[in-house]
Scaffold this motif. Structure first.
Motif, PDB file in Angstrom:
ATOM      1  N   MET A  43      37.874  35.243  29.359  1.00 52.94           N
ATOM      2  CA  MET A  43      38.765  36.258  29.915  1.00 52.94           C
ATOM      3  C   MET A  43      37.974  37.314  30.705  1.00 52.94           C
ATOM      4  O   MET A  43      38.484  37.866  31.682  1.00 52.94           O
ATOM      5  CB  MET A  43      39.643  36.845  28.803  1.00 52.94           C
ATOM      6  N   LEU A  44      36.719  37.528  30.321  1.00 49.52           N
ATOM      7  CA  LEU A  44      35.849  38.406  31.134  1.00 49.52           C
ATOM      8  C   LEU A  44      35.573  37.768  32.496  1.00 49.52           C
ATOM      9  O   LEU A  44      35.554  38.454  33.526  1.00 49.52           O
ATOM     10  CB  LEU A  44      34.521  38.661  30.409  1.00 49.52           C
ATOM     11  N   ALA A  45      35.353  36.461  32.512  1.00 47.08           N
ATOM     12  CA  ALA A  45      35.067  35.763  33.775  1.00 47.08           C
ATOM     13  C   ALA A  45      36.251  35.863  34.727  1.00 47.08           C
ATOM     14  O   ALA A  45      36.089  36.099  35.931  1.00 47.08           O
ATOM     15  CB  ALA A  45      34.719  34.299  33.498  1.00 47.08           C
ATOM     16  N   VAL A  46      37.460  35.707  34.192  1.00 47.34           N
ATOM     17  CA  VAL A  46      38.660  35.811  35.022  1.00 47.34           C
ATOM     18  C   VAL A  46      38.797  37.239  35.561  1.00 47.34           C
ATOM     19  O   VAL A  46      39.132  37.448  36.731  1.00 47.34           O
ATOM     20  CB  VAL A  46      39.918  35.402  34.221  1.00 47.34           C
ATOM     21  N   ALA A  47      38.512  38.216  34.708  1.00 45.31           N
ATOM     22  CA  ALA A  47      38.613  39.622  35.139  1.00 45.31           C
ATOM     23  C   ALA A  47      37.605  39.917  36.245  1.00 45.31           C
ATOM     24  O   ALA A  47      37.911  40.607  37.227  1.00 45.31           O
ATOM     25  CB  ALA A  47      38.393  40.559  33.956  1.00 45.31           C
ATOM     26  N   ALA A  48      36.402  39.389  36.116  1.00 46.81           N
ATOM     27  CA  ALA A  48      35.395  39.572  37.164  1.00 46.81           C
ATOM     28  C   ALA A  48      35.909  38.972  38.468  1.00 46.81           C
ATOM     29  O   ALA A  48      35.825  39.591  39.538  1.00 46.81           O
ATOM     30  CB  ALA A  48      34.072  38.917  36.747  1.00 46.81           C
ATOM     31  N   GLY A  49      36.489  37.784  38.376  1.00 47.89           N
ATOM     32  CA  GLY A  49      37.031  37.124  39.563  1.00 47.89           C
ATOM     33  C   GLY A  49      38.097  37.958  40.237  1.00 47.89           C
ATOM     34  O   GLY A  49      38.123  38.085  41.465  1.00 47.89           O
ATOM     35  N   ARG A  50      38.974  38.541  39.455  1.00 48.96           N
ATOM     36  CA  ARG A  50      40.057  39.342  40.029  1.00 48.96           C
ATOM     37  C   ARG A  50      39.526  40.512  40.825  1.00 48.96           C
ATOM     38  O   ARG A  50      40.183  40.991  41.749  1.00 48.96           O
ATOM     39  CB  ARG A  50      40.967  39.834  38.906  1.00 48.96           C
ATOM     40  N   LEU A  51      38.332  40.990  40.467  1.00 49.87           N
ATOM     41  CA  LEU A  51      37.730  42.109  41.202  1.00 49.87           C
ATOM     42  C   LEU A  51      36.811  41.619  42.323  1.00 49.87           C
ATOM     43  O   LEU A  51      36.063  42.401  42.906  1.00 49.87           O
ATOM     44  CB  LEU A  51      36.960  43.013  40.236  1.00 49.87           C
TER      45      LEU A  51
END
Lengths: 355, 355
Positions: B22-30
Motif C-alpha cells: 500500500m506504500l508502493a501504491v501511495a508513492a505511485g499516486r504521487l
C-alpha cells in the motif's frame, strides 16, 4: 476461465498510459494482478503492474504470449488495430467486446448507431470528397467541424469550418482520410455519465459530472452538475440503453450536451474516462474498480456519490502548481509518474472535496 | 538527494508485505516510484512496484545495489537487522531514522523511553532469569504477561501468567531470549493514534480509532472512538511528543489504553499501522500517502476525517465472506493478493463508510 476471477488471476490491459495505470492499481486492490501491454517503453502503468510486455501491436508472437499469461483482456483506449483484436479474441475473452470498439473507433459508425437507438446527436454527414463536403455544408450549415472518422482524440484530426470558404483547407487537413462533418449543437452545458454494465447485464451509473473543456482538452469536471433531476435520470437511462445495446461489459464514458430539447450524445468512449476521475474521492467504488469488477465477472459496486467533488486536470505547465496543491486541505493529488512535461500532456489530476 | 523528491524519484521500501504494497501504491499516486526489497519471492508488494529486489537481509551486495537505485529508504516493519541498517544508513537517508527502530525493536528500551518522556505505561520489569521473574511477579502481581524483548508481533513470543505457578512454563516459552514482564492495565477501551512528522518537524495526527483485538490480532478499528474530547486531544499531543523526541520522519502507530487515570501507552510501531487503514476511505490523504509525503520531504497532508468508518480485517477464512462483502453498499474492499489462505493470516481488510 471461470467467472468471477479470484485472487491471483491476471487482468490483461492493452495500453499502459494513466488509465491503464489506475486500472492496474484497482485490480491490485481487489487482489487481482495486472499484465500491461504497450508498445512504448516505460509507460506510466509500468510502475504499478504485475507484468509489462513492451511490444508492437503487430507482434503476434508477443500478443500470443500475453494472451497466454492472462485470464481476461481489457483496454484503456479504443484505437486497437483490428488484426490485433482478431488474434486476442481468439485466445481470451476481450471485455468490453468487439462491437463497442467497432462503434467507437469510427465516428460515423458511432453516430449511426446512436441514431438507430433513437438518441439525439449533432447533425452529421460522411465526407469523402469536396462534393460531399459542399452538399453537407449546404444542409448542416456553419459553423461546423470536420473530423477524421478514425483515430482522433483531444482535438486532434479536427478542423473547424466557420464559413463555407474554410471548406477546402479543412478537407486538406484530413489528409485524404475518410471524414465526417458535424454540425454544432447549441448547448447549455456539457455533462458526462460514467456507466458500467456487468457480465450478467446489470447496469449502474455514477451521477453525471459537468465538464469544462479548453482547447479540446478536458479541464475540469464538477459534481454535482447544474442539471435538473429529470435530466439526471434521462442521462442515466440513455447511457444504460447504449450499454445494453452493445452487450457491453465494463465502464463507458458517455459525453452529453444538455440542450433545451433534451440531451444530445456527443461521443462515447468504451473505457474508463477522464471525466470519471472524480469517483476516486467521491465514491466508495471508483470507476477503475468498477471496470475491473465488470471485466473480472464480479458484481458491480455501489456507485453512490458521498461528496461534492471538483476534478481538475494537470496539463503541461500545471505541474508548476503541484507544490501549492499539495498544501491545499481537501485536495487529493494524482500524478501519473511522467517525468517529461510537454504542452497539452496530461500529467495528473487533483480531486477537490468541496464541503 | 534533494528534498522534496520529484516525479520519477525512487522510494526504497524494506519489506514487501501488505503495508509495503500500500506504500508502493501511495508513492505511485504521487508520481514517485517504489523499489521494494524483500527476502521472500513474490511478496504482496511485488505486483505493484517499479522494481523488486529478492535477496536476504544479509546480502550486502544486493543491499548496496538497492541503495544505489533509490533516493531514500523506508520500511514497513521494525525488525530490520542492525547490520543491514548500518550499511543502508551509510549509503542513503533511512526514514524514520535509527533511534525509532532501536526504541521499537526492544520492548524494554521502548518502555524506558516512554517512561523517560513522562508517559504512563504498564508496569514492567526486565527478565533474564527465574529469580528476576519471581521478584517481578511479587512486585507487579498477576495476571501479567511475559514477552520476548525482541521480534514479537500479533501475540507471538508471549506467555500469559495468571498465577505465580505459571511462571516456570512461561519462562521456558521464552526459549532463553531476554524478556520483559508486563502487568495488565485495566482499561476502558483501546485506541490508537496514527501520527506523522515531516522532515521540517511539523506534526499531524489522525483522529484516534478504537481497536478491538481477538486472539492478539487486530479485528476492527472504529471511527470515531467513544472517547471524550479531552482524551482525543491528550492522545494527539502525547503522540506528538513521542515523534518529536525521536526526531521522527514518517507515520507512526501509537496504541493507547484509555483508563480513568488517563491514557497509558501500550506500544508504538515506527511505520504505517493496521489500525490506520480506515484513513483510505475516511480521509483525503491516507496514512500511506502521509508516510510517503514525509519520507519524500513533502509537506504533510490534511489529516481531517470526512466520514465515520469501520475497518474490519479479513483474516484466514474471512475470505469466504468476500463474495458477500463485495455486494455491500458503502464497503471498500482491499485484498493483498495473497493466494494462500492460512489461519491467522491477514488477507485483506474492508472499510465501511457509516452514514
Amino acid at each position: 476461465m471461470t467467472d468471477p476471477l479470484g485472487p491471483g488471476a491476471v487482468i490483461g490491459i492493452l495500453g499502459g498510459g494513466q488509465l491503464g495505470r489506475m486500472l492496474a492499481v484497482a485490480a491490485g486492490r481487489l487482489g487481482l494482478r495486472a499484465h500491461v501491454y504497450d508498445p512504448a517503453p516505460a509507460p506510466p502503468a509500468g510502475d504499478l503492474c504485475h507484468a509489462l510486455t513492451t511490444a508492437a501491436w503487430e507482434d503476434h508472437d508477443a500478443l500470443r504470449r500475453f494472451a497466454g499469461a492472462v485470464d481476461v483482456i481489457t483496454y484503456e483506449f479504443e484505437n486497437i488495430p483490428a488484426a490485433t483484436l482478431d488474434l486476442l479474441e481468439s485466445l481470451r475473452p476481450v471485455r468490453p467486446g468487439r462491437r463497442a470498439l467497432e462503434v467507437s473507433q469510427d465516428r460515423l459508425t458511432e453516430k449511426r448507431f446512436l441514431q438507430d437507438l433513437g438518441l439525439a446527436t449533432a447533425p452529421f454527414a460522411p465526407i469523402d470528397s469536396m462534393d460531399d463536403l459542399e452538399a453537407a455544408l449546404a444542409r448542416i450549415g456553419t459553423p461546423a467541424i470536420l473530423k477524421t472518422r478514425r483515430l482522433g482524440y483531444d482535438g486532434k484530426g479536427q478542423a473547424r469550418i466557420s464559413a463555407a470558404a474554410d471548406a477546402p483547407v479543412a478537407l486538406q487537413a484530413m489528409a485524404g482520410a475518410p471524414a465526417i462533418l458535424e454540425g454544432f449543437v447549441r448547448f447549455e452545458r456539457e455533462i458526462s455519465v460514467i456507466a458500467a454494465r456487468g457480465l450478467a447485464g446489470a447496469v449502474q451509473a455514477y451521477d453525471p459530472g459537468e465538464n469544462l473543456h479548453e482547447g479540446g482538452i478536458l479541464r475540469r469536471t464538477t459534481l454535482p452538475a447544474a442539471i435538473s433531476p429529470a435530466t439526471r435520470t434521462e442521462a442515466a437511462l440513455l447511457a444504460g440503453r447504449i450499454l445494453t445495446a452493445l452487450d457491453y461489459v465494463g465502464v463507458m464514458g458517455v459525453e452529453l450536451f444538455v440542450t433545451p430539447a433534451g440531451p444530445v450524445v456527443n461521443e462515447i468512449a468504451p473505457r474508463v474516462h477522464n471525466s470519471g476521475h472524480w469517483t476516486q474521492q467521491g465514491c466508495t467504488v471508483d470507476q477503475f474498480e468498477q471496470h475491473i469488477r465488470a471485466v473480472a465477472g464480479w458484481p458491480l459496486g455501489d456507485p453512490r456519490r458521498h461528496a461534492d467533488v471538483e476534478m481538475e486536470n494537470l496539463i503541461g505547465d500545471d505541474m508548476d502548481r503541484v507544490a501549492q496543491i499539495i498544501t491545499e486541505p481537501g485536495a487529493a493529488l494524482h500524478l501519473y509518474g511522467k517525468t517529461e512535461t510537454r504542452p497539452g500532456r496530461k500529467m495528473g489530476h487533483v480531486n477537490r472535496i468541496r464541503t
